[in-house]
Each structure stands twice: as C-alpha cells, then as structure tokens.
Design an enzyme around this catalytic site. Sequence first.
Site, mmCIF file in Angstrom:
data_model
loop_
_atom_site.group_PDB
_atom_site.id
_atom_site.type_symbol
_atom_site.label_atom_id
_atom_site.label_comp_id
_atom_site.label_asym_id
_atom_site.label_seq_id
_atom_site.Cartn_x
_atom_site.Cartn_y
_atom_site.Cartn_z
ATOM 1 N N HIS A 1 0.846 -1.191 0.000
ATOM 2 C CA HIS A 1 0.000 0.000 0.000
ATOM 3 C C HIS A 1 0.877 1.235 0.000
ATOM 4 O O HIS A 1 1.869 1.294 0.708
ATOM 5 C CB HIS A 1 -0.908 0.001 1.234
ATOM 6 C CG HIS A 1 -2.152 0.811 1.022
ATOM 7 N ND1 HIS A 1 -3.316 0.263 0.542
ATOM 8 C CD2 HIS A 1 -2.407 2.122 1.220
ATOM 9 C CE1 HIS A 1 -4.241 1.203 0.457
ATOM 10 N NE2 HIS A 1 -3.717 2.352 0.860
ATOM 11 N N ASP B 1 -13.480 3.049 7.270
ATOM 12 C CA ASP B 1 -12.482 3.721 6.430
ATOM 13 C C ASP B 1 -13.102 4.141 5.108
ATOM 14 O O ASP B 1 -12.812 5.225 4.609
ATOM 15 C CB ASP B 1 -11.248 2.844 6.181
ATOM 16 C CG ASP B 1 -10.261 3.573 5.269
ATOM 17 O OD1 ASP B 1 -9.835 4.677 5.660
ATOM 18 O OD2 ASP B 1 -9.970 3.085 4.171
ATOM 19 N N ARG C 1 -12.691 12.609 3.960
ATOM 20 C CA ARG C 1 -11.399 13.304 4.052
ATOM 21 C C ARG C 1 -10.991 13.897 2.709
ATOM 22 O O ARG C 1 -10.406 14.972 2.641
ATOM 23 C CB ARG C 1 -10.317 12.331 4.549
ATOM 24 C CG ARG C 1 -10.443 12.015 6.032
ATOM 25 C CD ARG C 1 -9.535 10.858 6.414
ATOM 26 N NE ARG C 1 -8.162 11.113 6.121
ATOM 27 C CZ ARG C 1 -7.303 10.190 5.634
ATOM 28 N NH1 ARG C 1 -7.693 8.954 5.422
ATOM 29 N NH2 ARG C 1 -6.055 10.503 5.391
ATOM 30 N N SER D 1 -6.141 4.690 8.381
ATOM 31 C CA SER D 1 -6.847 4.359 7.141
ATOM 32 C C SER D 1 -6.158 3.175 6.451
ATOM 33 O O SER D 1 -6.799 2.183 6.078
ATOM 34 C CB SER D 1 -6.840 5.596 6.226
ATOM 35 O OG SER D 1 -7.149 5.254 4.907
ATOM 36 N N LYS E 1 -7.500 -1.073 6.706
ATOM 37 C CA LYS E 1 -7.853 -1.798 5.470
ATOM 38 C C LYS E 1 -7.033 -3.070 5.336
ATOM 39 O O LYS E 1 -7.535 -4.116 4.953
ATOM 40 C CB LYS E 1 -7.526 -0.933 4.252
ATOM 41 C CG LYS E 1 -8.588 0.014 3.845
ATOM 42 C CD LYS E 1 -8.347 0.515 2.422
ATOM 43 C CE LYS E 1 -7.269 1.568 2.336
ATOM 44 N NZ LYS E 1 -7.680 2.899 2.657
HETATM 45 N N1 URA Z 1 -3.997 5.670 1.409
HETATM 46 C C1 URA Z 1 -5.030 5.320 2.202
HETATM 47 O O1 URA Z 1 -5.600 4.237 2.049
HETATM 48 N N2 URA Z 1 -5.420 6.163 3.164
HETATM 49 C C2 URA Z 1 -4.820 7.350 3.361
HETATM 50 O O2 URA Z 1 -5.223 8.068 4.259
HETATM 51 C C3 URA Z 1 -3.742 7.729 2.542
HETATM 52 C C4 URA Z 1 -3.346 6.864 1.545
#
Ligand code: URA
Length: 434
Positions: A82, A161, A168, A183, A187
């Site tokens: 990620h 999220d 956001r 966040s 996930k």
């Molecule tokens: N990627 C995400 O999933 N969340 C964030 O807040 C920033 C990047």
Amino acid sequence: MKIVNLIVKKRESEVLTKEEIDFFIDAYTKGEITDYQAAALLMSILLNGMNSQETTDLTLAMANSGDILDLSGIVDVAVDKHSTGGVGDKTTLVVGPIAAACGLPVGKMSGRGLGFSGGTLDKMESITGYRTDLTTEEFLDQLKNKKIVLAGQSADLAPADGKLYALRDVTGTVPSMPLIASSIMSKKIAAGAQKIVLDVKLGNGAFMENLEEARELAEIMVKIGKLAGRETVAVLSDMNQPLGHAVGNALEVVEAIETLQGGGPEDFVGHCHEIGIHMLMLGGVADSEEEAREKVLGVISDGSAWEMFKVLVVSQGGDVKEIEDTRLLPKAEFIETVKLSRDGYIAEVNARKIGELSVNMGAGREKKGDPVDHAVGVVVHTKVGDKVQEGDPLFTIHVNKENLIELAKNEMMDAYKFSDSKVKPLPLFYGVVK
Ligand code: URA
C-alpha cells in the site's frame, strides 16, 4: 456519549479514550453521526494530532467496523502493498501482477483518489467493465483461484475507512499522520493481509513532506502491523516529482502496461522492482535480494507478469481488448505538447502542482461521489536532472474542455524550474523501516 463533546475535547488537544474512539467509529459507520460533525472531528485530529495509543485504537476500531478476513485457509501467505499516496503512482498495477506471477498471491484492497493524489481504483476503472466492488465471497474466490485480486472496500470490510476516506478527500483532512496510518492499516488488517509492504512517500507530492515525518508515519504503521500480528516493512520513497511520466487515470494504465511488457520510464521501473523485491522477500518466495530481483526481472521478460495483469482484468470483468490495444482506452479530446524554449537542466517538476492540476482537469473529485474523467491528465517528458535542449518536448496535456487548455499549460509551466548548471537527479528511495 455525545460526538460534540469529542470534537471539543480534540479541539482542546486532549487525548481521546478507547471508548470514545470506538463510539465515534461505530456510530459514524451506522450513519448516526452526520458528515459535518465527523469532518469537524477529523479536522481537530488533523490540527492537534493523536498519540500512538489513540492512533492504534482508531486503527483497530476501523478494522473492527466490519468483518476481518482470515486468509489462512485460502492461500499459504497473502502479501499486500500500500502506498501512502502520490502523483503518478501506478505501482500497484505493476507489482501486484509481478508478485502473483512469482507465485505470491496478492489480495489487495485499494482506494480512490485522495486529495491531489491518484487512486488505484479510479485508474483500474478506466478499463470498461472492470469491477472494483467485489463481495467478500468474490474477493476470496478470486484470490484462491486466480492468485490476484485488486478491489475496493466491500461494504463489510473496514466500512468506517470507506466512509471516512471519501469524507477526508473533500474536507482538506488528508495529510494527518494518525488518519493516514489508521486508514491504511485498518484496510490491510480487515482484508486479511498477513505480510504488508508499505510505500511511504515523501516530498511535495506526498502527504508527508519531509523525511522525519515520513519516517514517523512508517514507524507507527510498522508498529500497528506488529501489534496486529502482520509483519510489515515500510519503504521510504521520493515523491517530489511525479513517479514515471504519466499522471491521470487511463494515461497511467497505459504506462503500467508498457512497464509490465518490459518498457516504461526508468524511475518507475526501478521503483516497481524495489517494491516487488520487498514483497517477494517478505512473502518468503525469495531468500535474498538477488534471487528476488532475478524473479522480478524473469516474470517481466517471459511475459508472465503481463499475462497476470490480463488475468486480473478479465477476472474482474474488464474489457481485455482495451489493455491489449491501449488506443481503445478513454482518450481526451484535446492533446497538446509544449516544447522547451531554452537549453539547460530540469531543476524541479513539482508533483503537488501537477497532482492538483490533474484533479482540476477532472481526474479527481471536488465533492464526495463526483465522477472522474478517466481520459484527462498530463505526461511529463523530463525528470529532475535531465539535460534538455530548446525544442525538446517538455510535457503533454490531455484535457476534455477547450477552456482548460491554456490554464493547464500555464499551470504546468509553473510546476517546472530550470537551471543553467547541472542538477543532481532525485533519489528513488530514502530508507527502509522494519
Ligand atoms: N492511502 C489510504 O488508504 N489512506 C490514506 O489516508 C492515505 C493513503
């Protein structure tokens, strides 16, 4: 408990308890807290921060807002990656298929564009028919049978999220360490990743602008991963200029395909190799960096990474013809290249300005749920440190509204700085946090 009391508490820089954080996440997920109150709390968190206990509590509350997948019966080891968000960052489209082709199943839950940064789901949806809204059952089934899934948050995985992310994006509450950490990690935990490679970006086109902040974000996420029993490695990478050349959804899909087929811009290729190597080593598919590098290069040169991308697209309903012939992908009506009017060196290609411009062109959202224009964006032809000559192509804009052509050209020119003397190229990476 009342949400307004939590907002006031955070406004006054006080520490929220686990019970208060659980209440906020639970009630917001159920729709019992309005968006304006949630946005006020998010802004207070952004301005006044959270300590590491609050950040961990927030992450676990968000992960527990829905189901938590257990992938142990589905695959031997599930690795995920990620990015914290950047401009031109299409790495997932390349390293997912690379890792899967090397025998490492990849079950990835991705996001949409966030602020000035692009999102993997928006990019993949440039391909007609590609479904990002898989059910949990479909996610698991595909992971088991195809070894690669790239989907959005289903309503039952980390739904908190899903809601907060969209809020956001349009309330200026993205660049906050606890909000980004929670966040991302919520996930990853919910989707059942057993091993996680984090690409923590730093620079003007990232949410963390300097090395110190990026390292702090990396450390907190690695710590949360450890607490949740998910081995996590964070790579600190540069985001002062766009990654690769293409910025914009379909344009980035094209660049990812070129890279999977053995081409692609040098910096982006180097970046993907490095992230891929970390994934293979963490997943136990390679014992050493050399072995991992050989495998990564092997699946690109023998075409199996590209085949794996096709498997992914077909499995999720995408039109394979569009990726086999990328001229069929969405294309902007007005495409114009600006050439250099001087000799010299490229001193800056400001990623933030280019990311903001591409959102304004329609590649990102102004309001929650806005549609995105998959065709628009820019291609930068030069990188920091390049020696250039008058008449060389500098950038190409792809827009769908005639009145944006001049504006886009001017804003792109504003993103560049030139020098008469030699400029050092930017590094790709700044370190690793384990
Ligand atoms: N990627 C995400 O999933 N969340 C964030 O807040 C920033 C990047």
